[in-house]
Design a protein around this motif. Structure first.
Motif, PDB file in Angstrom:
ATOM      1  N   SER A 161      64.744  17.976  12.874  1.00 47.29           N
ATOM      2  CA  SER A 161      63.966  18.488  11.735  1.00 47.29           C
ATOM      3  C   SER A 161      64.769  18.681  10.454  1.00 47.29           C
ATOM      4  O   SER A 161      64.196  18.770   9.373  1.00 47.29           O
ATOM      5  N   TRP A 162      66.112  18.774  10.551  1.00 52.65           N
ATOM      6  CA  TRP A 162      66.866  19.306   9.417  1.00 52.65           C
ATOM      7  C   TRP A 162      66.828  18.456   8.145  1.00 52.65           C
ATOM      8  O   TRP A 162      66.549  18.950   7.055  1.00 52.65           O
ATOM      9  N   ASN A 163      67.110  17.149   8.265  1.00 55.07           N
ATOM     10  CA  ASN A 163      67.298  16.351   7.043  1.00 55.07           C
ATOM     11  C   ASN A 163      66.058  16.340   6.153  1.00 55.07           C
ATOM     12  O   ASN A 163      66.170  16.327   4.930  1.00 55.07           O
ATOM     13  N   ILE A 196      64.502  20.711  17.231  1.00 58.19           N
ATOM     14  CA  ILE A 196      64.262  21.722  16.198  1.00 58.19           C
ATOM     15  C   ILE A 196      65.643  22.206  15.755  1.00 58.19           C
ATOM     16  O   ILE A 196      66.406  22.728  16.566  1.00 58.19           O
ATOM     17  N   ASP A 197      65.953  22.009  14.505  1.00 53.88           N
ATOM     18  CA  ASP A 197      67.261  22.450  13.982  1.00 53.88           C
ATOM     19  C   ASP A 197      67.117  23.902  13.536  1.00 53.88           C
ATOM     20  O   ASP A 197      66.293  24.653  14.077  1.00 53.88           O
ATOM     21  N   ASP A 198      67.882  24.314  12.562  1.00 57.69           N
ATOM     22  CA  ASP A 198      67.904  25.713  12.128  1.00 57.69           C
ATOM     23  C   ASP A 198      66.525  26.147  11.612  1.00 57.69           C
ATOM     24  O   ASP A 198      65.830  25.362  10.982  1.00 57.69           O
ATOM     25  N   GLY A 199      66.163  27.396  11.876  1.00 51.80           N
ATOM     26  CA  GLY A 199      64.957  27.946  11.261  1.00 51.80           C
ATOM     27  C   GLY A 199      63.868  28.352  12.228  1.00 51.80           C
ATOM     28  O   GLY A 199      62.799  28.768  11.809  1.00 51.80           O
ATOM     29  N   ILE A 235      66.907  22.365  20.627  1.00 55.09           N
ATOM     30  CA  ILE A 235      66.930  23.589  19.833  1.00 55.09           C
ATOM     31  C   ILE A 235      68.337  23.761  19.259  1.00 55.09           C
ATOM     32  O   ILE A 235      69.246  22.975  19.561  1.00 55.09           O
ATOM     33  N   TYR A 236      68.538  24.826  18.486  1.00 57.24           N
ATOM     34  CA  TYR A 236      69.749  24.962  17.662  1.00 57.24           C
ATOM     35  C   TYR A 236      70.223  26.412  17.652  1.00 57.24           C
ATOM     36  O   TYR A 236      69.407  27.331  17.575  1.00 57.24           O
ATOM     37  N   SER A 237      71.530  26.603  17.726  1.00 59.19           N
ATOM     38  CA  SER A 237      72.093  27.952  17.529  1.00 59.19           C
ATOM     39  C   SER A 237      73.546  27.858  17.063  1.00 59.19           C
ATOM     40  O   SER A 237      74.050  26.768  16.788  1.00 59.19           O
ATOM     41  N   THR A 243      73.388  31.794  11.796  1.00 55.15           N
ATOM     42  CA  THR A 243      73.439  30.337  11.653  1.00 55.15           C
ATOM     43  C   THR A 243      73.701  30.003  10.192  1.00 55.15           C
ATOM     44  O   THR A 243      73.701  30.890   9.334  1.00 55.15           O
ATOM     45  N   CYS A 244      73.862  28.710   9.919  1.00 55.33           N
ATOM     46  CA  CYS A 244      74.199  28.320   8.547  1.00 55.33           C
ATOM     47  C   CYS A 244      73.092  28.695   7.559  1.00 55.33           C
ATOM     48  O   CYS A 244      73.363  28.966   6.401  1.00 55.33           O
ATOM     49  N   ALA A 245      71.827  28.705   8.008  1.00 54.46           N
ATOM     50  CA  ALA A 245      70.739  29.077   7.104  1.00 54.46           C
ATOM     51  C   ALA A 245      70.437  30.579   7.193  1.00 54.46           C
ATOM     52  O   ALA A 245      69.426  31.038   6.668  1.00 54.46           O
ATOM     53  N   LEU A 269      70.807  21.224  23.091  1.00 53.95           N
ATOM     54  CA  LEU A 269      71.224  22.315  22.187  1.00 53.95           C
ATOM     55  C   LEU A 269      72.244  21.789  21.189  1.00 53.95           C
ATOM     56  O   LEU A 269      73.271  21.231  21.574  1.00 53.95           O
ATOM     57  N   LYS A 270      71.954  21.986  19.914  1.00 54.97           N
ATOM     58  CA  LYS A 270      72.972  21.753  18.871  1.00 54.97           C
ATOM     59  C   LYS A 270      73.574  23.116  18.546  1.00 54.97           C
ATOM     60  O   LYS A 270      72.850  24.062  18.208  1.00 54.97           O
ATOM     61  N   TYR A 271      74.880  23.208  18.662  1.00 52.83           N
ATOM     62  CA  TYR A 271      75.573  24.496  18.547  1.00 52.83           C
ATOM     63  C   TYR A 271      76.511  24.391  17.351  1.00 52.83           C
ATOM     64  O   TYR A 271      77.518  23.677  17.388  1.00 52.83           O
ATOM     65  N   ASP A 272      76.165  25.115  16.287  1.00 50.21           N
ATOM     66  CA  ASP A 272      76.737  24.892  14.962  1.00 50.21           C
ATOM     67  C   ASP A 272      77.653  26.058  14.585  1.00 50.21           C
ATOM     68  O   ASP A 272      77.197  27.214  14.537  1.00 50.21           O
ATOM     69  N   LEU A 273      78.889  25.782  14.272  1.00 51.87           N
ATOM     70  CA  LEU A 273      79.898  26.830  14.062  1.00 51.87           C
ATOM     71  C   LEU A 273      79.469  27.878  13.028  1.00 51.87           C
ATOM     72  O   LEU A 273      79.568  29.077  13.268  1.00 51.87           O
ATOM     73  N   TRP A 328      79.704  15.231  19.515  1.00 55.55           N
ATOM     74  CA  TRP A 328      80.362  16.215  18.644  1.00 55.55           C
ATOM     75  C   TRP A 328      80.421  15.626  17.248  1.00 55.55           C
ATOM     76  O   TRP A 328      80.793  14.487  17.045  1.00 55.55           O
ATOM     77  N   ARG A 329      80.019  16.465  16.293  1.00 56.64           N
ATOM     78  CA  ARG A 329      80.076  16.038  14.901  1.00 56.64           C
ATOM     79  C   ARG A 329      81.537  15.829  14.519  1.00 56.64           C
ATOM     80  O   ARG A 329      82.414  16.597  14.897  1.00 56.64           O
ATOM     81  N   THR A 330      81.751  14.756  13.743  1.00 56.19           N
ATOM     82  CA  THR A 330      83.104  14.439  13.305  1.00 56.19           C
ATOM     83  C   THR A 330      83.294  14.751  11.825  1.00 56.19           C
ATOM     84  O   THR A 330      84.402  14.615  11.303  1.00 56.19           O
ATOM     85  N   GLY A 332      81.480  16.559   7.856  1.00 58.99           N
ATOM     86  CA  GLY A 332      80.575  17.504   7.196  1.00 58.99           C
ATOM     87  C   GLY A 332      79.161  16.910   7.173  1.00 58.99           C
ATOM     88  O   GLY A 332      78.882  15.911   7.833  1.00 58.99           O
ATOM     89  N   ASP A 333      78.286  17.518   6.384  1.00 63.25           N
ATOM     90  CA  ASP A 333      76.866  17.131   6.429  1.00 63.25           C
ATOM     91  C   ASP A 333      76.587  15.833   5.676  1.00 63.25           C
ATOM     92  O   ASP A 333      77.085  15.611   4.577  1.00 63.25           O
ATOM     93  N   ILE A 334      75.715  15.030   6.276  1.00 65.56           N
ATOM     94  CA  ILE A 334      75.239  13.829   5.591  1.00 65.56           C
ATOM     95  C   ILE A 334      74.276  14.249   4.484  1.00 65.56           C
ATOM     96  O   ILE A 334      73.707  15.339   4.520  1.00 65.56           O
TER      97      ILE A 334
HETATM   98  C1  GLA Z   1      74.919  22.837   9.080  1.00 67.31           C
HETATM   99  C2  GLA Z   1      74.836  21.571   9.913  1.00 67.31           C
HETATM  100  C3  GLA Z   1      73.575  20.823   9.551  1.00 67.31           C
HETATM  101  C4  GLA Z   1      72.354  21.713   9.792  1.00 67.31           C
HETATM  102  C5  GLA Z   1      72.496  23.013   9.028  1.00 67.31           C
HETATM  103  C6  GLA Z   1      71.425  24.013   9.411  1.00 67.31           C
HETATM  104  O1  GLA Z   1      75.084  22.575   7.734  1.00 67.31           O
HETATM  105  O2  GLA Z   1      75.962  20.776   9.711  1.00 67.31           O
HETATM  106  O3  GLA Z   1      73.462  19.642  10.307  1.00 67.31           O
HETATM  107  O4  GLA Z   1      72.225  21.958  11.166  1.00 67.31           O
HETATM  108  O5  GLA Z   1      73.748  23.629   9.270  1.00 67.31           O
HETATM  109  O6  GLA Z   1      71.557  25.221   8.730  1.00 67.31           O
END
Ligand code: GLA
Length: 509
Positions: A161-163, A196-199, A235-237, A243-245, A269-273, A328-330, A332-334
């Motif tokens: 959902s994020w992009n 479902i990403d963040d939110g 899902i995402y955490s 979370t980032c948002a 699960l996407k697990y975002d630092l 694993w993401r290599t 920053g954000d696209i």
């Molecule tokens: C970070 C991630 C993005 C997205 C957002 C959601 O920026 O890298 O892919 O998941 O968080 O807040």
């Protein structure tokens, strides 16, 4: 109790009393506990400041919702003013100077960390107040290595959902996307995960269990719906408290959250630092925090694909699998811009030797169909991701998809390159003046050969059998045009930012 006299202890006790009397005589009125009200900015959510005398100087902590207790760097207290630095664990966020100044019986604090600003008064509090507001730190697990679980033998494919939607996402949209995944034919082309990403997060109940927010009335019912379509739900955490948002993260609730996801029927699960970067700054700590969730997911007994998102820190490709990660993401954000996509895909996607069945380098989700790039640029995006054995997680609105977008995403010959059973991440064998030739060996001995024009003018690119590691080119097939090329083809002219994707065969060199 029998009182006994210990002469040496008595001397040191006396010394301590004298010292502490001196300190309290000298202690600045800034020392103590200072509490902020709810009016402070949500980010980073400063709740309390504590300043204590230590040795000849002072030590201090700023307690925040996002980052927990943040030590005051280089704290100096002079003439009723304290100055200090605050670091959130992100090397790209400069440490700025904060000031805390007495103003009557209040403490006026100003400072900035990343995009958060504080310019607020705090009131004096007691030790009891401090205890109530103190952030509860939890310990990381001891080092362990998880065994492969057989998931993600090819790069995961699906949608996130994020992009397109950022955190403006709800149950209804997710159901409609699942419907469109089926009706468009994308599910049958291989895209299975609806993520479902963040939110989605609401608050925790008194039992500590995470509840979805009002946009997601019943997560289990949503999972049932998605499963009923032959799809899987993600899902995402975050390992941090936020979370980032700015939604609720999993800090302090790792095992409980993993169990909740499993009970809902979550498959990914996407697990975002995110805010975890303040807690986990070294590679070992980051690894341990991802291991903790990896172990918690395994403990549920449910097959859950685990996507690590910590932007490539600490050489994640070298340990991602060992903590139970499948991708694993290599980077920053696209963004939906050619230059950003190209930087990640051409230049930033980790070390190919880390990728293979069960564990993949992830240069981030697809932007195809979001409108910010030309068709040729999106073709390059798709070609590059397929050549890289990258996860193919679409990021557009599937409900409104034009034919061109569908044809870029649904091309079975291109998907087959990405999903090839050998799972080799292709790489550039030649780079010259904006032309790049990439090679990806395939199961069965054929080779995927991609030509890229990174310049903003049309370019004729020459290639040879040797580029593909072959003695001769016996067959060549253009996978975007769905047709063979004559065997003596050795040049292809590409438009600005364009790409060609060929499957070639011949005897190995
Ligand atoms: C970070 C991630 C993005 C997205 C957002 C959601 O920026 O890298 O892919 O998941 O968080 O807040």
């Amino acid at each position: 109790m029998v009182m006994r006299y210990f002469p040496m202890a008595g001397v040191s006790l006396l010394a301590a009393l004298v010292l502490s009397a001196c300190q309290s005589q000298q202690a600045s009125p800034l020392a103590g506990v200072w509490l902020f009200g709810k009016e402070v900015q949500d980010f980073p959510g400063v709740r309390m400041i504590e300043i204590k005398p230590q040795g000849d100087g002072y030590t201090g902590t700023m307690t925040t919702d996002w980052y927990g207790p943040m030590p005051m760097k280089d704290l100096a207290v002079k003439d009723g003013v304290a100055t200090f630095g605050i670091f959130n664990g992100n090397a790209r966020v400069p440490v700025k100077t904060w000031t805390a100044r007495l103003d009557g019986d209040k403490l006026h604090v100003t400072g900035e960390v990343w995009y958060g600003k504080l310019d607020n008064d705090a009131v004096r509090g007691s030790q009891a107040d401090a205890e109530k507001r103190r952030f509860h730190l939890t310990a990381l697990p001891p080092y362990a290595e998880l065994k492969p679980d057989g998931l993600a033998q090819t790069p995961p494919m699906g949608w996130s959902s994020w992009n397109k939607f950022a955190d403006h996402i709800d149950d209804k949209t997710v159901r409609e996307i699942a419907d469109a995944m089926v009706s468009s034919g994308l599910r049958d082309a291989g895209y299975r995960y609806i993520n479902i990403d963040d939110g989605w997060q609401g608050q925790r109940g008194a039992d500590g269990q995470i509840r979805p927010n009002s946009r997601f009335p019943d997560m289990k019912a949503l999972a049932d719906y998605v499963h009923g379509k032959g799809l899987k739900l993600g899902i995402y955490s975050s390992p941090g408290p936020k979370t980032c948002a700015g939604y609720e993260g999993s800090y302090g609730h790792i095992q409980q959250d993993a169990a909740t996801y499993a009970a809902w029927g979550i498959d990914y699960l996407k697990y975002d630092l995110c805010s975890g970067e303040a807690f986990y700054q070294s590679a070992q700590q980051i690894r341990a925090s991802y291991q903790e969730m990896g172990q918690a997911l395994r403990a549920t007994g449910r097959a859950i694909v685990y996507s690590l998102c910590e932007y490539g820190r600490g050489d994640v490709g070298s340990w991602g699998r060992n903590v139970g990660g499948h991708l694993w993401r290599t980077t920053g954000d696209i963004e939906d811009k050619y230059q950003v996509m190209a930087k990640l895909g051409f230049d930033g996607n980790g070390s190919p030797q880390h990728a293979g069945p069960g564990g993949w380098n992830d240069p981030d989700m697809l932007e195809v169909g979001n409108g910010g790039m030309s068709v040729e640029e999106y073709r390059t995006h798709m070609t590059l991701w397929a050549m890289s054995a990258a996860p193919l997680l679409m990021g557009h609105d599937l409900r409104n998809m034009d034919r061109q977008t569908a044809s870029l995403l649904e091309n079975p010959e291109v998907i087959a390159i990405d999903q090839d059973a050998l799972g080799i991440q292709g790489q550039a064998v030649r780079k010259e003046d904006g032309a790049e030739i990439w090679v990806k060996p395939l199961a069965g001995g054929a080779v995927a050969l991609a030509l890229f024009n990174r310049t903003d003018k049309p370019l004729s690119i020459e290639f040879s059998a040797k580029d593909a590691g072959l003695r001769q080119l016996a067959t060549l097939r253009d996978l975007w045009a769905h047709q063979p090329l004559v065997t003596d083809t050795r040049h292809i002219t590409l438009p600005a930012h364009g790409a060609a994707l060929l499957k070639v065969s011949g005897n190995a060199l």
